[in-house]
Design a protein around this motif. Structure first.
Motif, PDB file in Angstrom:
ATOM      1  N   ILE A 187       0.828  -1.207   0.000  1.00  0.00           N
ATOM      2  CA  ILE A 187       0.000   0.000   0.000  1.00  0.00           C
ATOM      3  C   ILE A 187       0.863   1.257   0.000  1.00  0.00           C
ATOM      4  N   MET A 188       1.821   1.312   0.926  1.00  0.00           N
ATOM      5  CA  MET A 188       2.691   2.492   1.055  1.00  0.00           C
ATOM      6  C   MET A 188       4.009   2.182   0.355  1.00  0.00           C
ATOM      7  N   ILE A 189       4.116   2.623  -0.883  1.00  0.00           N
ATOM      8  CA  ILE A 189       5.258   2.291  -1.737  1.00  0.00           C
ATOM      9  C   ILE A 189       6.318   3.375  -1.569  1.00  0.00           C
ATOM     10  N   THR A 190       7.459   2.993  -1.053  1.00  0.00           N
ATOM     11  CA  THR A 190       8.548   3.939  -0.802  1.00  0.00           C
ATOM     12  C   THR A 190       9.718   3.637  -1.734  1.00  0.00           C
ATOM     13  N   ALA A 191      10.615   4.593  -1.806  1.00  0.00           N
ATOM     14  CA  ALA A 191      11.834   4.416  -2.603  1.00  0.00           C
ATOM     15  C   ALA A 191      13.060   4.545  -1.701  1.00  0.00           C
ATOM     16  N   VAL A 211       8.760   7.851  16.889  1.00  0.00           N
ATOM     17  CA  VAL A 211       7.887   9.031  16.871  1.00  0.00           C
ATOM     18  C   VAL A 211       8.337   9.996  15.777  1.00  0.00           C
ATOM     19  N   GLY A 212       7.391  10.356  14.901  1.00  0.00           N
ATOM     20  CA  GLY A 212       7.593  11.468  13.963  1.00  0.00           C
ATOM     21  C   GLY A 212       8.587  11.224  12.861  1.00  0.00           C
ATOM     22  N   ALA A 213       8.753   9.972  12.407  1.00  0.00           N
ATOM     23  CA  ALA A 213       9.659   9.724  11.281  1.00  0.00           C
ATOM     24  C   ALA A 213       8.985  10.183   9.987  1.00  0.00           C
ATOM     25  N   LEU A 214       9.742  10.915   9.133  1.00  0.00           N
ATOM     26  CA  LEU A 214       9.201  11.386   7.865  1.00  0.00           C
ATOM     27  C   LEU A 214       9.478  10.349   6.783  1.00  0.00           C
ATOM     28  N   VAL A 215       8.422   9.929   6.107  1.00  0.00           N
ATOM     29  CA  VAL A 215       8.525   8.884   5.084  1.00  0.00           C
ATOM     30  C   VAL A 215       7.866   9.396   3.808  1.00  0.00           C
ATOM     31  N   GLY A 216       8.613   9.391   2.721  1.00  0.00           N
ATOM     32  CA  GLY A 216       8.061   9.754   1.422  1.00  0.00           C
ATOM     33  C   GLY A 216       7.530   8.515   0.729  1.00  0.00           C
ATOM     34  N   ARG A 229       4.650  11.563   4.895  1.00  0.00           N
ATOM     35  CA  ARG A 229       3.872  11.290   6.094  1.00  0.00           C
ATOM     36  C   ARG A 229       4.775  11.272   7.318  1.00  0.00           C
ATOM     37  N   SER A 230       4.230  11.815   8.395  1.00  0.00           N
ATOM     38  CA  SER A 230       4.890  11.710   9.690  1.00  0.00           C
ATOM     39  C   SER A 230       4.356  10.439  10.345  1.00  0.00           C
ATOM     40  N   VAL A 231       5.247   9.487  10.572  1.00  0.00           N
ATOM     41  CA  VAL A 231       4.843   8.157  11.037  1.00  0.00           C
ATOM     42  C   VAL A 231       5.324   7.955  12.470  1.00  0.00           C
ATOM     43  N   SER A 232       4.386   7.600  13.356  1.00  0.00           N
ATOM     44  CA  SER A 232       4.716   7.214  14.733  1.00  0.00           C
ATOM     45  C   SER A 232       4.228   5.781  14.935  1.00  0.00           C
ATOM     46  N   LEU A 233       5.101   4.922  15.457  1.00  0.00           N
ATOM     47  CA  LEU A 233       4.798   3.500  15.623  1.00  0.00           C
ATOM     48  C   LEU A 233       5.037   3.090  17.070  1.00  0.00           C
ATOM     49  N   PHE A 234       4.247   2.111  17.547  1.00  0.00           N
ATOM     50  CA  PHE A 234       4.431   1.603  18.912  1.00  0.00           C
ATOM     51  C   PHE A 234       4.074   0.118  18.922  1.00  0.00           C
ATOM     52  N   PRO A 235       4.747  -0.666  19.760  1.00  0.00           N
ATOM     53  CA  PRO A 235       4.483  -2.106  19.784  1.00  0.00           C
ATOM     54  C   PRO A 235       3.193  -2.414  20.543  1.00  0.00           C
ATOM     55  N   LEU A 236       2.468  -3.420  20.055  1.00  0.00           N
ATOM     56  CA  LEU A 236       1.275  -3.900  20.740  1.00  0.00           C
ATOM     57  C   LEU A 236       1.563  -5.143  21.573  1.00  0.00           C
ATOM     58  N   SER A 237       2.686  -5.801  21.298  1.00  0.00           N
ATOM     59  CA  SER A 237       2.974  -7.087  21.939  1.00  0.00           C
ATOM     60  C   SER A 237       3.265  -6.955  23.420  1.00  0.00           C
ATOM     61  N   VAL A 249       0.324   5.752  14.034  1.00  0.00           N
ATOM     62  CA  VAL A 249      -0.365   7.011  13.770  1.00  0.00           C
ATOM     63  C   VAL A 249       0.349   7.658  12.587  1.00  0.00           C
ATOM     64  N   LEU A 250      -0.397   7.954  11.516  1.00  0.00           N
ATOM     65  CA  LEU A 250       0.189   8.516  10.306  1.00  0.00           C
ATOM     66  C   LEU A 250      -0.493   9.835   9.966  1.00  0.00           C
ATOM     67  N   ILE A 251       0.317  10.862   9.765  1.00  0.00           N
ATOM     68  CA  ILE A 251      -0.196  12.203   9.462  1.00  0.00           C
ATOM     69  C   ILE A 251       0.372  12.633   8.115  1.00  0.00           C
ATOM     70  N   ASP A 252      -0.508  13.085   7.229  1.00  0.00           N
ATOM     71  CA  ASP A 252      -0.066  13.582   5.927  1.00  0.00           C
ATOM     72  C   ASP A 252       0.506  14.993   6.103  1.00  0.00           C
ATOM     73  N   VAL A 253       1.813  15.117   5.952  1.00  0.00           N
ATOM     74  CA  VAL A 253       2.475  16.426   6.129  1.00  0.00           C
ATOM     75  C   VAL A 253       3.057  16.906   4.802  1.00  0.00           C
ATOM     76  N   THR A 254       2.475  16.424   3.695  1.00  0.00           N
ATOM     77  CA  THR A 254       3.017  16.775   2.375  1.00  0.00           C
ATOM     78  C   THR A 254       3.024  18.283   2.171  1.00  0.00           C
ATOM     79  N   ASP A 255       1.894  18.936   2.445  1.00  0.00           N
ATOM     80  CA  ASP A 255       1.826  20.389   2.228  1.00  0.00           C
ATOM     81  C   ASP A 255       2.808  21.119   3.130  1.00  0.00           C
ATOM     82  N   ARG A 256       2.894  20.669   4.386  1.00  0.00           N
ATOM     83  CA  ARG A 256       3.832  21.326   5.309  1.00  0.00           C
ATOM     84  C   ARG A 256       5.262  21.168   4.842  1.00  0.00           C
ATOM     85  N   GLU A 257       5.609  19.938   4.446  1.00  0.00           N
ATOM     86  CA  GLU A 257       6.982  19.700   4.002  1.00  0.00           C
ATOM     87  C   GLU A 257       7.266  20.426   2.698  1.00  0.00           C
TER      88      GLU A 257
END
Length: 695
Positions: A187-191, A211-216, A229-237, A249-257
């Motif tokens: 779904i989220m295709i990165t380079a 927290v807050g990793a930027l991923v194109g 997108r600003s990506v924040s991840l946390f373990p559920l295990s 938690v994923l936030i679209d920060v394209t316009d900001r960036e």
């Protein structure tokens, strides 16, 4: 179903709901009633809820657990009746704690039947306020997933979607159901070479939250849209034995960036323009200015650049788009490997065919962007070999900007970027135009200055004597060096005049100032001095006449040294109008200053001139010069004179060779001001024959 019977050890702690759920922290009491109204079973959480130990509760009627009912059946009876009648019932009833307090309680009741036993109604009970808290939390989580404007997801331990909200589905452009069970990489295709996938796995394996990793990325639902997108991840295990996996938690920060990148790029463009303005136009030399433009643009703005001047047939020639355009490349540079340097080599005449991108750019007068491809090479580069070299150079995009100043098209500059870099943008096009505009004004100033300087030099050289008069008793070597191109031509001049009675006049002078006016004033004084010398060789009288001529011509300040040598007597008369005094090298190598009565410069008037009479030995060398030879910035003139004396003391060889040697020694980096040096070797008319002097 376990029970507490009298005398048994009480099981520790309440029964709780399934680990990992929101109900985990809600105590649940398990108890049972028989149809006769007694308490039949008392679970481990019942004592915590009601306050009664098992022995007490099992010996009392069920009605003791509830407040007394004023009329009709009591709560315990209603629970039993509804369970038996409905098979399952849930509801809220007030209950009575052992300490007398009454509180709300939620019940789930249902009948059970055992072998050899009568029917029993089992009840699950929890405090009402605890149930409200869980209900509120569940409602909040449902609302969060439904209405939250940022993307939320849950991945299982195999990193596959198990839950996500509509906001994330909208970001991806793919329905929620089409996510479930799929890998995020689908779904989220990165380079990024798999870096995003490695981040997910690291969090799932207990690496801690991110927290807050930027991923194109791009998604199949929006394949033509680049997203950040600003990506924040946390373990559920680690959540109390809950299902392993990763929450995010994923936030679209394209316009900001994009805005941040555009602001950063704008600041960089302004900084580049500011640096370029300081670096371009430091001299009034066309080639140097063009080189400064190329250097200022690389490597930050481009990977290669050239500056080309159009070779117009005449200054007012109009551009004709139907004719080939011939240019002269005056500056070039690149940071790319071969064959790019050979392609951009400087000082190469280039012909552009009609219809080229150069013609298109000059037709509009505005910068132009182009992609370096087969079509561009074929239309713009006339030479097939050069076109192939362009395609192999590594350049991917170019900008061509005109060099226009004062309404005149001087040429153009080309900026090129490697195919590995982003192509030029519209903002880059504006920056290229600004760079070219500022450089064009500097180039035009340098061009106009060069034209004026060339006129001045031509006039000055035309007014200097083409060859001093030849005489039998005075051998002369003379040198004139114009100042560097950073300094306008001056008014330095010299002459050697053969007089009718066998005497020889030597003249050197300097008109203060630079440019055409100084050159013209110098020519006027030299011609006047030559004409006066042949009628009146008297030095004092000649300087007096020159002074009057200078004042009549408006020449405010000029210096002049006039010497007349008589080979019959070996004497010389020297008059000076504010000029550095001459030096004499005697045959034994000693050097002395003669005629050191300076006098006042020409053009001042009112002060009589005097002359000095000196005897010059046979074979002596008389040195006349202008201040450009002995004056230098940061150096006292006495130091320059001492250096000249030292070099003159060694001047025993031919005068031509000695003149070159003296200039090389005193001016190793070239002249910074106009410089004249005249060396004259003296021969007496009555000297005995001997070995001739080699000249």
């Amino acid at each position: 179903m376990p029970s507490d019977q009298p005398g048994e050890t009480r099981a520790p702690g309440p029964i709780r709901s399934e680990p990992g759920s929101l109900l985990e922290h809600v105590p649940v009491a398990v108890l049972g009633f028989d149809t006769a109204g007694g308490v039949r079973y008392w679970g481990p959480g019942a004592q915590d809820l009601f306050g009664h130990p098992a022995a007490t509760a099992l010996s009392r009627p069920a009605a003791a657990l509830f407040p007394a009912s004023p009329r009709g059946p009591g709560p315990a009876e209603r629970l039993v009746e509804r369970a038996l009648t409905l098979g399952y019932w849930r509801g809220r009833l007030p209950v009575l704690h052992r300490d007398g307090t009454v509180f709300d309680c939620g019940f789930r009741v249902f009948p059970v039947t055992g072998a050899g036993e009568g029917e029993v109604v089992m009840a699950l009970a929890s405090r009402g306020d605890e149930l409200e808290r869980v209900k509120t939390n569940l409602a909040f989580l449902d609302a969060l997933f439904e209405t939250c404007p940022i993307g939320l997801l849950m991945l299982d331990e195999d990193l596959r979607y198990v839950h996500l909200n509509q906001a994330l589905a909208d970001m991806d452009g793919i329905p929620v159901r089409d996510h479930l069970g799929r890998d995020p990489a689908d779904i989220m295709i990165t380079a990024d070479g798999g870096e995003f996938r490695r981040m997910l796995r690291a969090v799932a394996d207990g690496g801690g939250p991110l927290v807050g990793a930027l991923v194109g990325m791009r998604t199949p639902g929006r394949p033509d849209v680049d997203q950040v997108r600003s990506v924040s991840l946390f373990p559920l295990s680690g959540a109390a034995g809950s299902r392993p996996g990763v929450g995010g938690v994923l936030i679209d920060v394209t316009d900001r960036e994009r805005a941040r990148l555009e602001a950063t790029a704008a600041r960089r463009r302004l900084a580049l323009l500011d640096r370029a303005s300081a670096r371009i136009g430091t001299t009034l030399d066309v080639d140097t200015t063009a080189r400064e433009l190329v250097d200022a643009a690389m490597p930050e703005f481009c990977d290669g650049s050239v500056v080309e001047m159009v070779e117009w047939m005449y200054p007012s020639e109009a551009f004709d788009p139907d004719l080939p355009l011939i240019t002269r490349r005056i500056a070039a540079g690149t940071v790319l490997p071969p064959p790019a340097p050979a392609l951009l080599s400087a000082r190469d005449r280039v012909t552009y065919p009609p219809g080229s991108s150069i013609h298109r750019m000059l037709s509009t007068g505005r910068p132009l962007r182009a992609t370096v491809d087969e079509e561009f090479a074929a239309r713009t580069v006339g030479d097939p070999e050069r076109a192939r070299r362009l395609l192999d150079s590594g350049l991917g995009s170019i900008v061509i900007a005109p060099l226009i100043a004062r309404g005149h098209v001087q040429g153009f500059t080309i900026f090129g970027r490697s195919a590995a870099r982003p192509a030029f943008t519209g903002e880059d096009l504006g920056l290229a135009g600004e760079l070219a505009s500022r450089a064009a004004l500097c180039l035009d100033n340098a061009r106009l200055y060069s034209r004026v300087q060339d006129i001045s030099l031509t006039l000055q050289r035309a007014l200097l004597p083409p060859a001093p008069d030849a005489t039998a008793h005075v051998s002369v070597a003379h040198r004139y060096l114009p100042g560097s191109r950073a300094i306008e031509v001056g008014g330095d001049w010299y002459d050697v005049i053969a007089l009718p009675d066998g005497q020889v006049a030597l003249v050197v002078g300097d008109v203060m100032g630079h440019g055409v006016l100084a050159a013209a004033s110098m020519g006027r004084l030299r011609i006047t001095a030559r004409a006066l010398a042949r009628h009146s060789p008297d030095p004092e009288g000649l300087l007096t006449e020159l002074d009057a001529a200078a004042r009549d011509a408006g020449i405010e300040l000029a210096t002049c040294l006039y010497a007349v040598y008589d080979p019959r007597t070996g004497h010389a008369r020297i008059a000076n109008a504010g000029h550095p005094p001459p030096l004499v090298r005697h045959p034994d190598g000693t050097v002395e200053t003669v005629g050191d009565v300076l006098g006042v410069p020409l053009g001042i008037g009112g002060v009589p001139f005097r002359s000095t009479r000196v005897r010059l030995p046979d074979g002596a060398v008389l040195a006349l010069y202008t201040d450009g030879l002995v004056e230098a910035r940061g150096q006292d003139i006495d130091e320059g004179l001492d250096a000249l004396r030292a070099e003159l003391a060694r001047a025993a060889g031919p005068l031509e060779r000695e003149a070159d040697r003296i200039l090389a020694a005193l001016l190793p980096d070239g002249a910074t001001d106009d410089t004249v040096l005249v060396l004259a070797r003296i021969r007496r008319a009555d000297a005995e024959d001997g070995e001739p002097y080699e000249e």
